[in-house]
Write an enzyme that holds these catalytic residues in place. Structure first.
Site, PDB file in Angstrom:
ATOM      1  N   SER A 118      52.718  77.775  40.839  1.00  0.00           N
ATOM      2  CA  SER A 118      52.184  76.451  40.531  1.00  0.00           C
ATOM      3  C   SER A 118      52.264  75.522  41.732  1.00  0.00           C
ATOM      4  O   SER A 118      51.294  74.825  42.067  1.00  0.00           O
ATOM      5  CB  SER A 118      52.953  75.838  39.353  1.00  0.00           C
ATOM      6  OG  SER A 118      52.768  76.579  38.174  1.00  0.00           O
ATOM      7  N   TYR A 144      43.691  80.689  35.715  1.00  0.00           N
ATOM      8  CA  TYR A 144      45.009  80.047  35.628  1.00  0.00           C
ATOM      9  C   TYR A 144      45.564  79.924  37.046  1.00  0.00           C
ATOM     10  O   TYR A 144      45.723  80.934  37.746  1.00  0.00           O
ATOM     11  CB  TYR A 144      45.966  80.867  34.763  1.00  0.00           C
ATOM     12  CG  TYR A 144      47.314  80.206  34.592  1.00  0.00           C
ATOM     13  CD1 TYR A 144      47.557  79.342  33.523  1.00  0.00           C
ATOM     14  CD2 TYR A 144      48.340  80.406  35.513  1.00  0.00           C
ATOM     15  CE1 TYR A 144      48.785  78.713  33.370  1.00  0.00           C
ATOM     16  CE2 TYR A 144      49.569  79.777  35.370  1.00  0.00           C
ATOM     17  CZ  TYR A 144      49.785  78.934  34.303  1.00  0.00           C
ATOM     18  OH  TYR A 144      50.996  78.306  34.165  1.00  0.00           O
ATOM     19  N   ASP A 240      44.002  83.520  44.684  1.00  0.00           N
ATOM     20  CA  ASP A 240      45.265  83.344  43.967  1.00  0.00           C
ATOM     21  C   ASP A 240      45.827  84.732  43.657  1.00  0.00           C
ATOM     22  O   ASP A 240      45.370  85.412  42.743  1.00  0.00           O
ATOM     23  CB  ASP A 240      45.018  82.552  42.686  1.00  0.00           C
ATOM     24  CG  ASP A 240      46.290  82.256  41.906  1.00  0.00           C
ATOM     25  OD1 ASP A 240      47.292  82.983  42.101  1.00  0.00           O
ATOM     26  OD2 ASP A 240      46.290  81.318  41.095  1.00  0.00           O
ATOM     27  N   GLU A 241      46.847  85.133  44.439  1.00  0.00           N
ATOM     28  CA  GLU A 241      47.474  86.447  44.314  1.00  0.00           C
ATOM     29  C   GLU A 241      48.801  86.383  43.567  1.00  0.00           C
ATOM     30  O   GLU A 241      49.569  87.350  43.585  1.00  0.00           O
ATOM     31  CB  GLU A 241      47.738  87.021  45.713  1.00  0.00           C
ATOM     32  CG  GLU A 241      46.503  87.404  46.480  1.00  0.00           C
ATOM     33  CD  GLU A 241      45.994  88.772  46.077  1.00  0.00           C
ATOM     34  OE1 GLU A 241      46.608  89.798  46.435  1.00  0.00           O
ATOM     35  OE2 GLU A 241      44.964  88.810  45.376  1.00  0.00           O
ATOM     36  N   LYS A 243      49.901  86.585  40.586  1.00  0.00           N
ATOM     37  CA  LYS A 243      50.236  87.597  39.590  1.00  0.00           C
ATOM     38  C   LYS A 243      49.784  89.001  39.992  1.00  0.00           C
ATOM     39  O   LYS A 243      50.346  89.993  39.528  1.00  0.00           O
ATOM     40  CB  LYS A 243      49.610  87.219  38.251  1.00  0.00           C
ATOM     41  CG  LYS A 243      50.213  87.921  37.040  1.00  0.00           C
ATOM     42  CD  LYS A 243      49.717  87.274  35.765  1.00  0.00           C
ATOM     43  CE  LYS A 243      50.314  87.930  34.537  1.00  0.00           C
ATOM     44  NZ  LYS A 243      49.830  87.296  33.287  1.00  0.00           N
ATOM     45  N   THR A 297      62.750  70.070  48.019  1.00  0.00           N
ATOM     46  CA  THR A 297      64.038  70.192  48.702  1.00  0.00           C
ATOM     47  C   THR A 297      64.529  71.627  48.795  1.00  0.00           C
ATOM     48  O   THR A 297      64.975  72.070  49.848  1.00  0.00           O
ATOM     49  CB  THR A 297      65.095  69.325  47.985  1.00  0.00           C
ATOM     50  OG1 THR A 297      64.653  67.966  47.977  1.00  0.00           O
ATOM     51  CG2 THR A 297      66.430  69.409  48.704  1.00  0.00           C
TER      52      THR A 297
END
Length: 436
Positions: A118, A144, A240-241, A243, A297
């Site tokens: 995310s 997603y 987007d890898e 998953k 952080t």
């Protein structure tokens, strides 16, 4: 005073689980765990379950793998702080260098280290907008890209569910579904061209295989066509890898199947071997854009980085992509044969150890049967294995990359039995476990 964690039985943990916020839960059956080893997890009470999910692929090497334990213990003995926010350390730099070695790309590149898919997708989309000066993200229906931030806003699944708002700066186009559409690829690419036509698109975000949308494998040539059209329009291409990468589909990167080299790549889940670790790889011109600040952080903390290096090293040295290809063929062909006469099974598909069983109301109309899928995964848990459904009606099987042939054969037997015996699960039993 906080009570000590109890392992007396699953009912105890399930009851006490009420203190955990509902917005953090996606529960398909009353699963309460106290341990794990290899491809198995142990329930409170002692029952051992075959894990066919690997915690949504996050446990890429299974549970309790020695390389993970060794790396974690080594760093924990003398950690160089807990952050790369205002300092650097060898684990973070080493991980970045090793990721650049396995993810293809040209020119000067950078690695942004994160904690989850995310946050790295959020960073990727915001950095692309700043670097190009363009406002729009093009993504795909059913896609997603995260549980918060820009990735959440560009996730077709969230938008269609009403969880994320429809926005003028996000354009969704259809993802091709060859099982259900004869002209799927042509329709998708035509819609993509229309979305790119205004010339205001910063980035096109796509999954090489759409997982949570229903484990959809696009036709060959789709990714290459998306890449060509994106670049012709001056838009960056984000693969987007999170998953599907790191050997899951039988190659190190899922986009290797078509020889595509994306501008931006995001990796997560399995990278951390159960710890929070993720990465975004892309051009220095994009990822050095300071206005796209993405400061966390504890991102790049030495614990996660050391384990990620160990996981990545083991994947490469043990040729787990090759193992995934062979094991996946065994799983897919075995399920296809075992379920060939079941009218509720429309298709068994996938690539490598990313396999989906598409459950239908009937094979002619190919309408998805979501109610039946809920019963199948519940019955599978009753029989001693863990898997979940995606897209409402597709049983997703993503076991650890280290799963043995014996365990694959066990999985075939258990899944096929769960399909045949799903009728034994009644509405009252599954009612508390809503799933998606």
């Amino acid at each position: 005073m906080t009570p000590p964690v109890s392992a007396t039985g699953p009912e105890d943990l399930i009851t006490r689980d009420n203190v955990v916020a509902g917005i953090q839960k996606l529960r398909f059956f009353p699963l309460a765990l106290v341990g794990g080893n290899g491809s198995h997890l142990i329930e409170a009470g002692g029952r051992t379950l075959l894990d066919l999910s690997a915690s949504w692929t996050a446990s890429a090497l299974g549970h309790g793998h020695p390389v993970v334990a060794k790396a974690l213990a080594r760093v924990a003995a003398s950690p160089p702080g807990a952050s790369i926010l205002s300092a650097t350390h060898s684990e973070a730099v080493g991980l970045a260098e090793e990721l650049l070695a396995v993810v293809p790309g040209g020119g000067e590149r950078r690695v942004h280290l994160g904690l989850s898919g995310s946050d790295v997708n959020d960073a990727a989309l915001r950095a692309a907008r700043h670097a190009t000066g363009r406002p729009v993200v093009v993504a795909f229906e059913g896609g997603y890209h995260g549980g918060f931030g820009a990735g959440f806003m560009a996730s077709g699944l969230h938008i269609s569910a009403g969880s994320a708002p429809v926005r003028a700066d996000v354009r969704l186009v259809p993802y091709p579904q060859p099982f259900r559409e004869s002209d799927a690829m042509a329709r998708s690419l035509s819609a993509l061209e229309n979305a790119l036509a205004p010339g205001d698109v910063a980035v096109v975000a796509v999954e090489a295989i759409q997982c949570d949308g229903g484990l959809v494998v696009p036709p060959d040539g789709f990714l290459a066509a998306v890449a060509q059209r994106s670049r012709a329009a001056g838009a960056l291409l984000l693969l987007d890898e999170v998953k599907v990468g790191l050997g899951r589909t039988g190659s190190m990167n899922s986009f290797d199947h078509e020889g595509v080299v994306p501008d931006l790549v995001t990796i997560g889940k399995g990278l951390g071997g159960g710890l929070p670790a993720a990465a975004l790889i892309g051009p220095a011109s994009v990822l050095d854009e300071r206005r796209a600040s993405a400061l966390l952080t504890t991102a790049g903390n030495p614990y996660s980085c050391a384990v990620a290096r160990a996981v990545l090293g083991h994947i490469v040295e043990s040729d787990l992509p090759g193992r995934s290809r062979i094991a996946g063929d065994r799983l897919r062909s075995g399920l296809s044969e075992a379920l060939a006469d079941e009218p509720c099974v429309g298709e068994v598909r996938g690539r490598g150890l990313l396999v989906g069983v598409d459950l239908v109301t009937d094979r002619d109309t190919r309408g998805g049967d979501a109610a039946f899928a809920r019963r199948v995964v519940y019955r599978l848990w009753q029989l001693g294995a863990i898997a979940y459904y995606v897209g409402g009606h597709v049983i997703e099987l993503t076991p650890p990359l280290t799963i043995s042939d014996t365990e694959i054969d066990e999985a075939i037997a258990l899944v096929s039995r769960a399909v045949r015996e799903a009728h034994l699960v009644d509405d009252e039993t599954i009612a508390p476990w809503a799933g998606w």
